[in-house]
Design a protein around this motif. Structure first.
Motif, PDB file in Angstrom:
ATOM      1  N   GLU A 144      -4.301  56.308  85.106  1.00  0.00           N
ATOM      2  CA  GLU A 144      -3.503  55.576  84.111  1.00  0.00           C
ATOM      3  C   GLU A 144      -3.337  54.111  84.510  1.00  0.00           C
ATOM      4  OE1 GLU A 144      -0.003  57.977  84.326  1.00  0.00           O
ATOM      5  OE2 GLU A 144      -0.916  59.626  83.199  1.00  0.00           O
ATOM      6  N   ASN A 145      -3.073  53.865  85.771  1.00  0.00           N
ATOM      7  CA  ASN A 145      -2.877  52.492  86.241  1.00  0.00           C
ATOM      8  C   ASN A 145      -4.187  51.712  86.287  1.00  0.00           C
ATOM      9  OD1 ASN A 145       0.004  51.664  87.482  1.00  0.00           O
ATOM     10  ND2 ASN A 145      -0.237  53.878  87.376  1.00  0.00           N
ATOM     11  N   THR A 146      -5.277  52.380  86.589  1.00  0.00           N
ATOM     12  CA  THR A 146      -6.572  51.712  86.642  1.00  0.00           C
ATOM     13  C   THR A 146      -6.987  51.195  85.272  1.00  0.00           C
ATOM     14  OG1 THR A 146      -7.263  53.036  88.545  1.00  0.00           O
ATOM     15  CG2 THR A 146      -9.011  52.023  87.242  1.00  0.00           C
ATOM     16  N   VAL A 147      -6.677  51.955  84.236  1.00  0.00           N
ATOM     17  CA  VAL A 147      -7.026  51.536  82.871  1.00  0.00           C
ATOM     18  C   VAL A 147      -6.377  50.192  82.541  1.00  0.00           C
ATOM     19  CG1 VAL A 147      -6.693  52.127  80.430  1.00  0.00           C
ATOM     20  CG2 VAL A 147      -7.473  53.865  82.041  1.00  0.00           C
ATOM     21  N   ALA A 148      -5.188  49.949  83.020  1.00  0.00           N
ATOM     22  CA  ALA A 148      -4.521  48.662  82.788  1.00  0.00           C
ATOM     23  C   ALA A 148      -4.953  47.605  83.808  1.00  0.00           C
ATOM     24  CB  ALA A 148      -3.008  48.847  82.842  1.00  0.00           C
ATOM     25  N   PHE A 149      -5.231  48.023  85.039  1.00  0.00           N
ATOM     26  CA  PHE A 149      -5.574  47.094  86.110  1.00  0.00           C
ATOM     27  C   PHE A 149      -6.907  46.383  85.895  1.00  0.00           C
ATOM     28  CE2 PHE A 149      -8.120  46.891  90.108  1.00  0.00           C
ATOM     29  CZ  PHE A 149      -7.543  45.745  90.641  1.00  0.00           C
ATOM     30  N   LEU A 150      -7.950  47.116  85.564  1.00  0.00           N
ATOM     31  CA  LEU A 150      -9.277  46.502  85.492  1.00  0.00           C
ATOM     32  C   LEU A 150      -9.374  45.361  84.477  1.00  0.00           C
ATOM     33  CD1 LEU A 150     -11.640  49.549  86.099  1.00  0.00           C
ATOM     34  CD2 LEU A 150     -11.072  47.681  87.677  1.00  0.00           C
ATOM     35  N   PRO A 151      -8.827  45.502  83.278  1.00  0.00           N
ATOM     36  CA  PRO A 151      -8.894  44.345  82.366  1.00  0.00           C
ATOM     37  C   PRO A 151      -8.170  43.111  82.893  1.00  0.00           C
ATOM     38  CG  PRO A 151      -8.363  46.336  81.147  1.00  0.00           C
ATOM     39  CD  PRO A 151      -8.286  46.684  82.607  1.00  0.00           C
ATOM     40  N   VAL A 152      -6.971  43.283  83.471  1.00  0.00           N
ATOM     41  CA  VAL A 152      -6.256  42.099  83.952  1.00  0.00           C
ATOM     42  C   VAL A 152      -6.942  41.498  85.167  1.00  0.00           C
ATOM     43  CG1 VAL A 152      -4.035  42.777  82.941  1.00  0.00           C
ATOM     44  CG2 VAL A 152      -4.506  43.349  85.320  1.00  0.00           C
ATOM     45  N   LEU A 153      -7.565  42.327  85.993  1.00  0.00           N
ATOM     46  CA  LEU A 153      -8.349  41.806  87.123  1.00  0.00           C
ATOM     47  C   LEU A 153      -9.441  40.871  86.621  1.00  0.00           C
ATOM     48  CD1 LEU A 153      -9.246  41.933  90.194  1.00  0.00           C
ATOM     49  CD2 LEU A 153     -10.817  43.739  89.436  1.00  0.00           C
ATOM     50  N   TRP A 154     -10.190  41.321  85.621  1.00  0.00           N
ATOM     51  CA  TRP A 154     -11.325  40.542  85.135  1.00  0.00           C
ATOM     52  C   TRP A 154     -10.898  39.338  84.304  1.00  0.00           C
ATOM     53  CZ3 TRP A 154     -15.870  40.268  87.155  1.00  0.00           C
ATOM     54  CH2 TRP A 154     -16.261  41.290  88.023  1.00  0.00           C
ATOM     55  N   VAL A 155      -9.837  39.461  83.538  1.00  0.00           N
ATOM     56  CA  VAL A 155      -9.340  38.288  82.794  1.00  0.00           C
ATOM     57  C   VAL A 155      -8.886  37.219  83.779  1.00  0.00           C
ATOM     58  CG1 VAL A 155      -7.509  37.455  81.260  1.00  0.00           C
ATOM     59  CG2 VAL A 155      -8.782  39.535  80.677  1.00  0.00           C
ATOM     60  N   PHE A 156      -8.155  37.622  84.805  1.00  0.00           N
ATOM     61  CA  PHE A 156      -7.714  36.684  85.842  1.00  0.00           C
ATOM     62  C   PHE A 156      -8.929  36.029  86.505  1.00  0.00           C
ATOM     63  CE2 PHE A 156      -6.241  35.152  89.869  1.00  0.00           C
ATOM     64  CZ  PHE A 156      -4.877  34.925  89.761  1.00  0.00           C
ATOM     65  N   ALA A 157      -9.925  36.836  86.886  1.00  0.00           N
ATOM     66  CA  ALA A 157     -11.106  36.309  87.573  1.00  0.00           C
ATOM     67  C   ALA A 157     -11.869  35.300  86.711  1.00  0.00           C
ATOM     68  CB  ALA A 157     -12.033  37.455  87.974  1.00  0.00           C
ATOM     69  N   ILE A 158     -12.023  35.604  85.441  1.00  0.00           N
ATOM     70  CA  ILE A 158     -12.814  34.751  84.555  1.00  0.00           C
ATOM     71  C   ILE A 158     -12.060  33.497  84.139  1.00  0.00           C
ATOM     72  CG2 ILE A 158     -13.867  34.650  82.248  1.00  0.00           C
ATOM     73  CD1 ILE A 158     -14.536  37.698  82.712  1.00  0.00           C
ATOM     74  N   PHE A 159     -10.774  33.615  83.844  1.00  0.00           N
ATOM     75  CA  PHE A 159     -10.022  32.493  83.282  1.00  0.00           C
ATOM     76  C   PHE A 159      -9.178  31.724  84.295  1.00  0.00           C
ATOM     77  CE2 PHE A 159     -11.036  34.983  79.562  1.00  0.00           C
ATOM     78  CZ  PHE A 159     -11.400  34.004  78.650  1.00  0.00           C
ATOM     79  N   LEU A 160      -9.013  32.256  85.492  1.00  0.00           N
ATOM     80  CA  LEU A 160      -8.183  31.542  86.465  1.00  0.00           C
ATOM     81  C   LEU A 160      -8.910  31.365  87.799  1.00  0.00           C
ATOM     82  CD1 LEU A 160      -5.391  30.228  86.351  1.00  0.00           C
ATOM     83  CD2 LEU A 160      -4.481  32.269  87.444  1.00  0.00           C
ATOM     84  N   SER A 161      -9.167  32.459  88.528  1.00  0.00           N
ATOM     85  CA  SER A 161      -9.779  32.320  89.851  1.00  0.00           C
ATOM     86  C   SER A 161     -10.377  33.644  90.306  1.00  0.00           C
ATOM     87  CB  SER A 161      -8.730  31.868  90.868  1.00  0.00           C
ATOM     88  OG  SER A 161      -9.201  31.995  92.189  1.00  0.00           O
ATOM     89  N   SER A 162     -11.658  33.631  90.559  1.00  0.00           N
ATOM     90  CA  SER A 162     -12.323  34.811  91.100  1.00  0.00           C
ATOM     91  C   SER A 162     -11.821  35.108  92.517  1.00  0.00           C
ATOM     92  CB  SER A 162     -13.835  34.595  91.109  1.00  0.00           C
ATOM     93  OG  SER A 162     -14.493  35.698  91.669  1.00  0.00           O
ATOM     94  N   PHE A 163     -11.624  34.048  93.291  1.00  0.00           N
ATOM     95  CA  PHE A 163     -11.143  34.201  94.668  1.00  0.00           C
ATOM     96  C   PHE A 163      -9.778  34.900  94.703  1.00  0.00           C
ATOM     97  CE2 PHE A 163      -8.573  32.606  98.206  1.00  0.00           C
ATOM     98  CZ  PHE A 163      -9.361  32.972  99.282  1.00  0.00           C
ATOM     99  N   TRP A 164      -8.831  34.388  93.912  1.00  0.00           N
ATOM    100  CA  TRP A 164      -7.491  34.971  93.911  1.00  0.00           C
ATOM    101  C   TRP A 164      -7.458  36.342  93.240  1.00  0.00           C
ATOM    102  CZ3 TRP A 164      -4.009  33.787  97.222  1.00  0.00           C
ATOM    103  CH2 TRP A 164      -4.027  32.521  97.800  1.00  0.00           C
ATOM    104  N   ALA A 165      -8.314  36.557  92.260  1.00  0.00           N
ATOM    105  CA  ALA A 165      -8.417  37.889  91.650  1.00  0.00           C
ATOM    106  C   ALA A 165      -8.853  38.909  92.706  1.00  0.00           C
ATOM    107  CB  ALA A 165      -9.404  37.880  90.490  1.00  0.00           C
TER     108      ALA A 165
END
Length: 131
Positions: A57-78
């Motif tokens: 259940e938590n992974t379903v929410a985690f993966l999208p925010v991980l990738w949005v953060f990586a693409i739009f803010l910082s891959s390093f910090w993601a």
């Protein structure tokens, strides 16, 4: 080197965690004689099943925010924050399997990391829209 190798590694490690949780449920099914499709029986099986379902259940929410953060803010910090989420989930699963009352700290760590990724990702998207 690909700009998204770090988040990709976190994603693969998350898939390994999901597989490990499923394998734990399978081992408990065999050990305690819980026939599929039953999802209740021995308390340790029920704990294993809840670990698996809560992690899924938590992974379903985690993966999208991980990738949005990586693409739009910082891959390093993601990668860093995503790794904290992953470690929190492992801590949660381990603690829950040992004593369900001790699962809270691992859950909290993963939720704080999730919140940071969600807020940071939203900020990155909004910033991109405003520029």
């Amino acid at each position: 080197m690909n700009a998204y190798s770090g988040p990709a590694l976190v994603t693969l490690a998350t898939a390994l965690l999901l597989f490990s949780c499923a394998a734990y449920v399978g081992r408990c099914r065999i050990k305690f004689g819980i026939q599929a499709p039953a999802t209740s029986g021995h308390p340790q099986f029920e704990i294993a099943y809840r670990i698996q379902m809560n992690t899924l259940e938590n992974t379903v929410a985690f993966l999208p925010v991980l990738w949005v953060f990586a693409i739009f803010l910082s891959s390093f910090w993601a990668t860093g924050i995503g790794s904290v989420w992953l470690l929190g989930r492992v801590w949660y699963a381990w603690a829950y399997a040992c004593d369900p009352k001790t699962r809270g700290k691992g859950f909290l760590v993963s939720m704080l990391a999730f919140g940071a990724l969600a807020l940071g990702g939203a900020w990155g998207v909004l910033r991109g829209l405003l520029v």
